[in-house]
Design an enzyme around this catalytic site. Structure first.
Site, PDB file in Angstrom:
ATOM      1  N   GLY A 105       0.451  -1.254   0.075  1.00 59.39           N
ATOM      2  CA  GLY A 105       0.050  -0.295   0.210  1.00 59.39           C
ATOM      3  C   GLY A 105       1.363   1.845   0.141  1.00 59.39           C
TER       4      GLY A 105
ATOM      5  N   ASN B 134      -3.893 -10.146  -2.267  1.00 58.16           N
ATOM      6  CA  ASN B 134      -3.844 -11.759  -2.717  1.00 58.16           C
ATOM      7  C   ASN B 134      -4.929 -12.331  -1.944  1.00 58.16           C
ATOM      8  OD1 ASN B 134      -0.567 -12.322  -3.102  1.00 58.16           O
ATOM      9  ND2 ASN B 134       0.354 -12.922  -1.243  1.00 58.16           N
TER      10      ASN B 134
ATOM     11  N   ALA C  14       7.827  -5.654  -2.118  1.00 61.01           N
ATOM     12  CA  ALA C  14       7.922  -4.837  -1.116  1.00 61.01           C
ATOM     13  C   ALA C  14       7.604  -5.332   0.270  1.00 61.01           C
ATOM     14  CB  ALA C  14       6.875  -3.991  -1.255  1.00 61.01           C
TER      15      ALA C  14
ATOM     16  N   LYS D 288      -2.522 -15.742 -10.147  1.00 58.70           N
ATOM     17  CA  LYS D 288      -1.578 -15.446  -8.974  1.00 58.70           C
ATOM     18  C   LYS D 288      -2.167 -16.444  -7.887  1.00 58.70           C
ATOM     19  CE  LYS D 288       0.936 -12.917  -6.643  1.00 58.70           C
ATOM     20  NZ  LYS D 288       0.234 -11.441  -5.679  1.00 58.70           N
TER      21      LYS D 288
ATOM     22  N   SER E  50       4.852 -13.800   1.814  1.00 61.43           N
ATOM     23  CA  SER E  50       4.457 -13.170   2.524  1.00 61.43           C
ATOM     24  C   SER E  50       3.425 -14.019   3.447  1.00 61.43           C
ATOM     25  CB  SER E  50       3.112 -12.458   1.910  1.00 61.43           C
ATOM     26  OG  SER E  50       1.815 -13.270   0.951  1.00 61.43           O
TER      27      SER E  50
HETATM   28  O1  PAF Z   1       2.628 -13.543  -1.410  1.00 65.81           O
HETATM   29  C1  PAF Z   1       3.873 -13.236  -1.216  1.00 65.81           C
HETATM   30  O2  PAF Z   1       4.759 -13.145  -0.899  1.00 65.81           O
HETATM   31  C2  PAF Z   1       4.126 -13.082  -3.202  1.00 65.81           C
HETATM   32  O3  PAF Z   1       2.851 -13.026  -3.766  1.00 65.81           O
HETATM   33  C3  PAF Z   1       4.992 -13.853  -4.198  1.00 65.81           C
HETATM   34  C4  PAF Z   1       4.172 -14.241  -5.076  1.00 65.81           C
HETATM   35  C5  PAF Z   1       4.623 -15.553  -3.545  1.00 65.81           C
HETATM   36  C6  PAF Z   1       5.853 -13.610  -3.606  1.00 65.81           C
HETATM   37  O4  PAF Z   1       6.625 -14.126  -2.679  1.00 65.81           O
END
Ligand code: PAF
Length: 297
Positions: free
Chosen positions: A12, A94, A120, A175, A245
């Site tokens: 963000g 996500n 990020a 994704k 993440s």
């Molecule tokens: O959630 C994440 O960390 C990202 O979407 C990804 C693409 C898996 C990269 O670490």
């Protein structure tokens, strides 16, 4: 444009920084009650954005939601009365299934969904790092949203590559498959994304991807399994040094996005009567970890 970023975490703040520098009137809405969100991006000088301003919210033309998927419903509900009916709402997080939870409350608003491959990292409250340059794809979720293609031009002008797609569901599913493959495994094995590229994970990774692919086919998302596998491998390599993440969330005992990632696949698989045992196992393993924490909500 008058833009409010709901959820000024790493991603963000990254968007907020670039949109502010491009001359837009940007404010943030964070969970802290500080009057300003002050931060710097990489080695650039710090900026200060207004935080939680009701008048900014009332004048907001574009609300960008960069919260964790599970936070969205609770965070947006108290803000809705302040928004004008034509405020464009862009979901950029996500996982999938979030917009369905709040759709009824957002009736009338142009709604956009987006997906980003930017990396990020929030070093601390005042320092954001852009760890991986990526792309943003945006598409319409409702009819009103179809008239808002210009939002991708605004973001493209302010930041790196941003494009419009008429098949946002396909982009979101791709994704989602990436996140289903990378996130739970890296969280369970406490490893970096790149570690999943070793032969040890080959069979498990392809089983996960192939299950998600079956569900995608049932949802009429037309993409060959080989192309989906290739996409996951490309992201694994491009983000090899990163911790996902979910890895970071589990490491720090923060609630993860499993419900909106693997959990969403399980829900849609059930609807189509498709067995997804590998994803089911990962889902249960992450949920078990989360419920073992004493502070679990
Ligand atoms: O959630 C994440 O960390 C990202 O979407 C990804 C693409 C898996 C990269 O670490």
């Amino acid at each position: 444009m008058n833009i409010v970023i709901l959820g000024p975490g790493a991603i963000g703040s990254l968007y907020a920084y670039h949109l502010d520098q491009a001359g837009h009137s940007v404010s943030v809405w964070g969970s802290r009650h500080d009057q300003y969100h002050e931060f710097s991006l990489d080695n650039q000088s710090a900026i200060s954005l207004v935080n939680r301003s009701l008048s900014h919210l009332e004048q907001c033309e574009l609300l960008i939601i960069t919260l964790k998927a599970w936070q969205v419903e609770t965070a947006i509900t108290p803000l809705l009365d302040a928004l004008a009916n034509d405020t464009i709402i862009l979901f950029l997080h996500n996982g999938m299934g979030c917009v369905d939870l709040v759709a009824e409350q957002l009736q009338g608003h142009p709604i956009l969904l987006g997906t980003s491959t930017h990396g990020a990292l929030k070093r601390d409250r005042h320092h954001i790092e852009h760890t991986g340059r990526g792309q943003t794809l945006i598409g319409a979720w409702n009819q009103q949203g179809e008239r808002c293609q210009f939002v991708s031009d605004v973001m493209h002008h302010a930041f790196a590559e941003c494009g419009w797609t008429n098949s946002i569901q396909s982009a979101l599913w791709q994704k989602l498959a990436i996140n289903c493959a990378i996130n739970p495994l890296t969280a369970l094995h406490r490893c970096r994304n790149g570690d999943l590229g070793t032969p040890h994970f080959e069979t498990e990774l392809s089983a996960i991807i192939s299950e998600v692919h079956q569900v995608m086919q049932a949802e009429r998302i037309d993409l060959p399994l080989a192309a989906l596998t290739e996409t996951v491998q490309t992201v694994l390599k491009a983000t090899a040094a990163n911790f996902s993440s979910m890895q970071q969330d589990i490491e720090h005992q923060r609630k993860s996005e499993i419900e909106f990632i693997t959990g969403y696949v399980l829900k849609i698989a059930k609807h189509h009567h498709i067995e997804v045992p590998n994803n089911q196992r990962l889902y249960c393993a992450i949920k078990d970890i989360e419920s073992s924490w004493s502070n679990h909500e």
